[in-house]
Design a protein around this motif. Structure first.
Motif, mmCIF file in Angstrom:
data_model
loop_
_atom_site.group_PDB
_atom_site.id
_atom_site.type_symbol
_atom_site.label_atom_id
_atom_site.label_comp_id
_atom_site.label_asym_id
_atom_site.label_seq_id
_atom_site.Cartn_x
_atom_site.Cartn_y
_atom_site.Cartn_z
ATOM 1 N N ARG A 108 0.821 -1.218 0.000
ATOM 2 C CA ARG A 108 0.000 0.000 0.000
ATOM 3 C C ARG A 108 0.855 1.267 0.000
ATOM 4 O O ARG A 108 0.537 2.250 -0.676
ATOM 5 N N SER B 211 -12.909 -8.762 1.384
ATOM 6 C CA SER B 211 -11.636 -8.061 1.516
ATOM 7 C C SER B 211 -11.802 -6.798 2.344
ATOM 8 O O SER B 211 -12.875 -6.175 2.345
ATOM 9 N N ASP B 212 -10.727 -6.434 3.012
ATOM 10 C CA ASP B 212 -10.635 -5.129 3.648
ATOM 11 C C ASP B 212 -10.150 -4.137 2.586
ATOM 12 O O ASP B 212 -9.149 -4.414 1.906
ATOM 13 N N VAL B 213 -10.852 -3.023 2.429
ATOM 14 C CA VAL B 213 -10.450 -2.036 1.431
ATOM 15 C C VAL B 213 -9.407 -1.113 2.053
ATOM 16 O O VAL B 213 -9.735 -0.273 2.885
ATOM 17 N N LEU B 214 -8.156 -1.300 1.649
ATOM 18 C CA LEU B 214 -7.053 -0.506 2.226
ATOM 19 C C LEU B 214 -6.940 0.856 1.540
ATOM 20 O O LEU B 214 -6.603 1.852 2.168
ATOM 21 N N VAL B 215 -7.181 0.865 0.229
ATOM 22 C CA VAL B 215 -7.171 2.116 -0.529
ATOM 23 C C VAL B 215 -8.413 2.112 -1.412
ATOM 24 O O VAL B 215 -8.630 1.163 -2.170
ATOM 25 N N THR C 37 -7.184 1.067 -6.536
ATOM 26 C CA THR C 37 -7.674 0.640 -5.229
ATOM 27 C C THR C 37 -6.845 -0.557 -4.771
ATOM 28 O O THR C 37 -6.242 -1.253 -5.588
ATOM 29 N N VAL C 38 -6.826 -0.776 -3.455
ATOM 30 C CA VAL C 38 -6.020 -1.853 -2.873
ATOM 31 C C VAL C 38 -6.870 -2.602 -1.846
ATOM 32 O O VAL C 38 -7.546 -1.989 -1.009
ATOM 33 N N ASP C 39 -6.820 -3.933 -1.930
ATOM 34 C CA ASP C 39 -7.601 -4.791 -1.040
ATOM 35 C C ASP C 39 -6.702 -5.764 -0.293
ATOM 36 O O ASP C 39 -5.697 -6.231 -0.819
#
Lengths: 106, 106
Positions: free
Chosen positions: A22, B99-103, A41-43
């Motif tokens: 991230r 999923s956890d959305v980090l971004v 986006t990042v998961d």
């Protein structure tokens, strides 16, 4: 608009540094691609669909571009540097998919 | 924020009606879940990562919620009706991941 999904399999014992991904890797991708990457986006995988089932992917990103050509123009020249960074956060080889975004967040 | 990704494998000969999925099925999901579904996105698989490779998933949706509990509260009571609609657009059983959305797009 298209998205390129980069999905890292959650194999038993898989190594994945979510912080590095991230905070270092994805900003590198954006910096190199410039405007060819509209946003990303990042998961982080939490769980599968069935109770107690693991997530299929331990980590994912989705890179959005206006077209496949735009993505390739932005990513291609920097592919060696970007892909060379992968061992810094994982030992997994990603599954990559290009999709047409039919419905976006808006 | 979490997302629930529902990913339909692109097996040879897979049936998938993208119009029905976008115009009928996903609005049904949103209508049934109400505010428990913050928003959703819909993708149509175009290609894999290597030249000439097919997409891993023929279609995907991603349902965003504030928490796993919120999602389950919103989806659970309507699961039979929502899942009963699946044969109307595909013969594929989806891979589901939380999923956890980090971004996020922001």
């Amino acid at each position: 608009m298209i998205k390129v999904s980069v999905m890292y399999p959650n194999t038993p014992g898989a190594r994945f540094n979510h912080d590095y991904y991230r905070d270092k890797h994805m900003p590198l991708v954006k910096a190199k691609m410039g405007d060819a990457c509209k946003f990303y986006t990042v998961d982080k995988g939490l769980a599968g669909g069935a109770p107690g089932a693991p997530a299929t992917y331990i980590g994912m990103c989705h890179i959005y571009a206006d077209s496949v050509d735009d993505f390739q123009r932005g990513f291609g020249p920097h592919a060696p540097e970007i892909m060379g960074d992968i061992p810094n956060y994982t030992d997994q080889a990603p599954v990559v998919q290009i999709s047409d975004v039919l419905v976006d967040k808006g």
